[in-house]
Enzyme design. Structure first.
Site, PDB file in Angstrom:
ATOM      1  CB  SER A   1      -0.627 -88.087  42.797  1.00 18.49           C
ATOM      2  OG  SER A   1      -0.450 -87.171  41.737  1.00 18.49           O
TER       3      SER A   1
ATOM      4  N   GLY B   1      -2.520-102.258  42.491  1.00 22.74           N
ATOM      5  CA  GLY B   1      -1.093-102.181  42.164  1.00 22.74           C
ATOM      6  C   GLY B   1      -0.247-102.813  43.248  1.00 22.74           C
ATOM      7  CB  ALA B   2      -1.121-104.749  46.060  1.00 25.27           C
TER       8      ALA B   2
ATOM      9  N   GLY C   1       2.908-101.005  46.681  1.00 32.94           N
ATOM     10  CA  GLY C   1       1.632-101.607  47.030  1.00 32.94           C
ATOM     11  C   GLY C   1       1.816-102.897  47.806  1.00 32.94           C
TER      12      GLY C   1
ATOM     13  CE1 TYR D   1       3.098 -92.066  36.141  1.00 36.26           C
ATOM     14  CE2 TYR D   1       4.556 -90.224  36.608  1.00 36.26           C
ATOM     15  CZ  TYR D   1       3.919 -91.380  37.010  1.00 36.26           C
ATOM     16  OH  TYR D   1       4.082 -91.846  38.301  1.00 36.26           O
TER      17      TYR D   1
END
Length: 280
Positions: free
Chosen positions: A133, A13-14, A19, A160
């Protein structure tokens, strides 16, 4: 870790958001950084800017996760930190190409699969696994192992929250299973970060993140990235506790009643392994 102290850090997720922010910090600190993103263009841009090594994978496809795990394993013999940061809030309940509810697959099953596929490298590095999280786990999460993918009464917010609670239970499972092999694991809430992660959602998150007043109560990606970097750079047992959950940098002793349910942690692990096609 090398003799010079240069660590190997993998951040998913960068391609943007926290990220990308953490990747910038880690490269500047001298670490070898491997970034994984869904967008080829955005991921390549962050790599070009920072000097990180870029990998592309869509976590809505297990085939992509398996491929990127193989590519990373071919590139490095050991990993010091794996930051499972990829995720998002989505709209209506829809299956992925693998037949799973999208939120649960992207936020939990694919990070679970990637972590297991890189197990050899994580053990070799005595690694830390850092799961991004959310406080949504505490407020909206409630794991039902008979309906992990919310086929009954689906809402985007509930899906979610459940997936983010699964991130915490995953950390508990990693700590119990692999702590003796040198792997540490932690989950954290980065704060309410003003990114585009909820743009495609039909949950209340979309309203919060699109309001003109969002800057009054949302922090920047750079600020959230600093919190992610705190756990990437931190020393387990010194700067954070393995198997624990943090609200930003504050340890939460009892984040959710289900977190301390060891039987649930084990059952979720077994079911997750079966869903991604791994031995339990």
């Amino acid at each position: 870790m090398s003799a010079a102290g240069r660590r190997t850090v993998v951040i998913t997720g960068a391609s943007d958001g926290i990220g990308a922010a953490a990747a910038r910090t880690r490269v500047a600190a001298g670490d070898r950084v491997l970034i994984v993103g869904r967008s080829p263009g955005k991921t390549a841009a962050v790599a070009a800017e920072t000097g990180a090594e870029a990998f592309v994978a869509d976590f809505a496809r297990f085939e992509d996760v398996r491929r990127v795990a193989s590519e990373i394993a071919a590139r490095v013999e050991s990993i010091d930190v794996l930051a499972n940061n990829a995720g998002g809030v989505f709209g209506d309940r829809e299956p992925t190409v693998d037949g799973h509810e999208r939120t649960f697959q992207v936020n939990h099953l694919s990070p679970f699969l990637l972590t297991e596929l890189l197990h050899e490298q994580l053990v070799a590095g005595g690694a830390s696994v850092v799961n991004t999280s959310s406080v949504a786990a505490v407020r909206f999460g409630a794991i039902d192992t008979t309906d992990l993918e919310n086929s009954r009464g689906f809402t985007a917010t509930r899906a979610y929250g459940d997936s983010k609670l699964a991130n915490i239970l995953h950390v508990r499972g990693l700590h119990h299973r692999y702590g003796g092999r040198g792997i540490s694991a932690v989950a954290f809430h980065p704060g309410m970060v003003g990114t585009s992660f909820a743009a495609g959602s039909k949950s209340w998150f979309r309203l919060v993140y699109r309001t003109p007043l969002r800057r009054l109560f949302l922090i920047s990606a750079a600020q959230g990235g600093t919190t992610l970097d705190h756990f990437i750079a931190g020393r387990p047992g010194v700067d954070w506790q393995s198997g624990a959950y943090y609200d930003e940098r504050t340890l939460v002793a009892q984040p959710h009643p289900q977190v301390r349910d060891d039987e649930l942690v084990e059952e979720l692990w077994r079911r997750s392994a079966a869903m991604v096609g791994l031995p339990g």
